[in-house]
Design a protein around this motif. Sequence first.
Motif, short mmCIF file in Angstrom:
data_model
loop_
_atom_site.label_atom_id
_atom_site.label_comp_id
_atom_site.label_asym_id
_atom_site.label_seq_id
_atom_site.Cartn_x
_atom_site.Cartn_y
_atom_site.Cartn_z
N THR A 300 -8.67 -12.27 -25.54
CA THR A 300 -8.35 -12.28 -24.34
C THR A 300 -9.31 -12.77 -23.11
O THR A 300 -9.17 -13.49 -22.62
N TYR A 301 -10.39 -12.00 -23.31
CA TYR A 301 -11.41 -12.29 -22.39
C TYR A 301 -12.05 -13.72 -22.56
O TYR A 301 -12.38 -14.17 -21.71
N GLU A 302 -12.36 -13.75 -23.90
CA GLU A 302 -12.89 -15.19 -24.22
C GLU A 302 -12.10 -16.46 -23.74
O GLU A 302 -12.43 -17.35 -23.21
N ARG A 303 -10.73 -16.17 -24.04
CA ARG A 303 -9.83 -17.12 -23.50
C ARG A 303 -9.69 -17.28 -21.99
O ARG A 303 -9.95 -18.49 -21.36
N VAL A 304 -9.93 -16.08 -21.20
CA VAL A 304 -9.90 -16.48 -19.75
C VAL A 304 -11.27 -16.96 -19.33
O VAL A 304 -11.11 -17.88 -18.65
N GLN A 305 -12.33 -16.73 -20.19
CA GLN A 305 -13.69 -17.40 -19.53
C GLN A 305 -13.66 -19.05 -20.18
O GLN A 305 -13.99 -19.58 -19.21
N ALA A 306 -12.85 -19.16 -21.07
CA ALA A 306 -12.67 -20.75 -21.44
C ALA A 306 -11.93 -21.38 -20.29
O ALA A 306 -12.12 -22.46 -19.78
#
Length: 330
Positions: A300-306
């Motif tokens: 979830t964090y990586e998707r938000v960062q992307a």
Amino acid sequence: MSSSISHRQAHTGKPKILVVDDEPDNLDLFYRTFYRDFQVLRADSGQAALASLAQNPDTAAIISDQRMPYMSGTELLLKVAQHYPNTIRIMLTGYTDVADLVEAINTGKVFKYITKPWDEQELRSIVQQAIETHLVLTTRTQEFDRILEQETLLNESTKTIREAATSDEMLQVITNILGEAFEADYCVLRPLHNASGQRQHFWTYQAELAAIVDGQILTETAIDIDTLQVMTAPDLPKNNAYRILAPYSSLLIPLTSKHEPLAILALHHCQATKTWQPEELKTLRNVVDQAAIALDQTWTYERVQALAQREVLINTITHAIHSSLDPKHI
């Protein structure tokens, strides 16, 4: 009298009892009384008894005479209580020293005491009680050790998984930890297609002595399942990957967070069939649950960062377009 220890050399599987007395006749009498039911160890002094226990720490019970040269029975049993707490201690005394006996019993140094001359049936009953008590203590100690080992594994695994910097690193950490912890020959973790846009589609662990197997073969063993499944050779899937790997037993479990399946984990034992104990399965479920939560949060964090990086890029392009009316510049 010089120290001497007599051991039966053949392994019998019988419970061990250690008899300590500086009178050889008493040692022989105890041996004749108990050798059919127990593995009887003999020592003629406190020092010899401690040497025997060092070689046989699984001794179930010790019967010690109180009055011996150099080291009394009370002194010996105190040392035994400190170093071999699961060995049940019985005092043999030919005189009445109430204060010593009461203190020894009250402080837990002595389980029971026997006076000379003893009644054989009473002696057998006391020794049998001691053996049963030792079995209970040993079982509880083993259970406590298992619980402690499981809690340690859960805590260390959760900490290590959450310290991973990226989801790729986390997936490999999960695979390694579970493969090593449950002594698998192979462990494979296959993220599901709807879980995250991963470039790599599987992570593997191979034990040091296991034959090298192609990663693609391993990932094909992590078939889709909804609940934990333990399978042995006759019940294994019939696909090509399982025929090549030829495990004796396999365990498959889904990683799920918020009712969403994230990945499939497969553990394979190819040297011998793995018999999974209930406490092991409980520990595995706990580790997998914690891993799934951590993985979901990381994804979830990586998707938000992307998404944030994409927004920055769009804003940069928009700003560049609006900053000039020159088509070439735009």
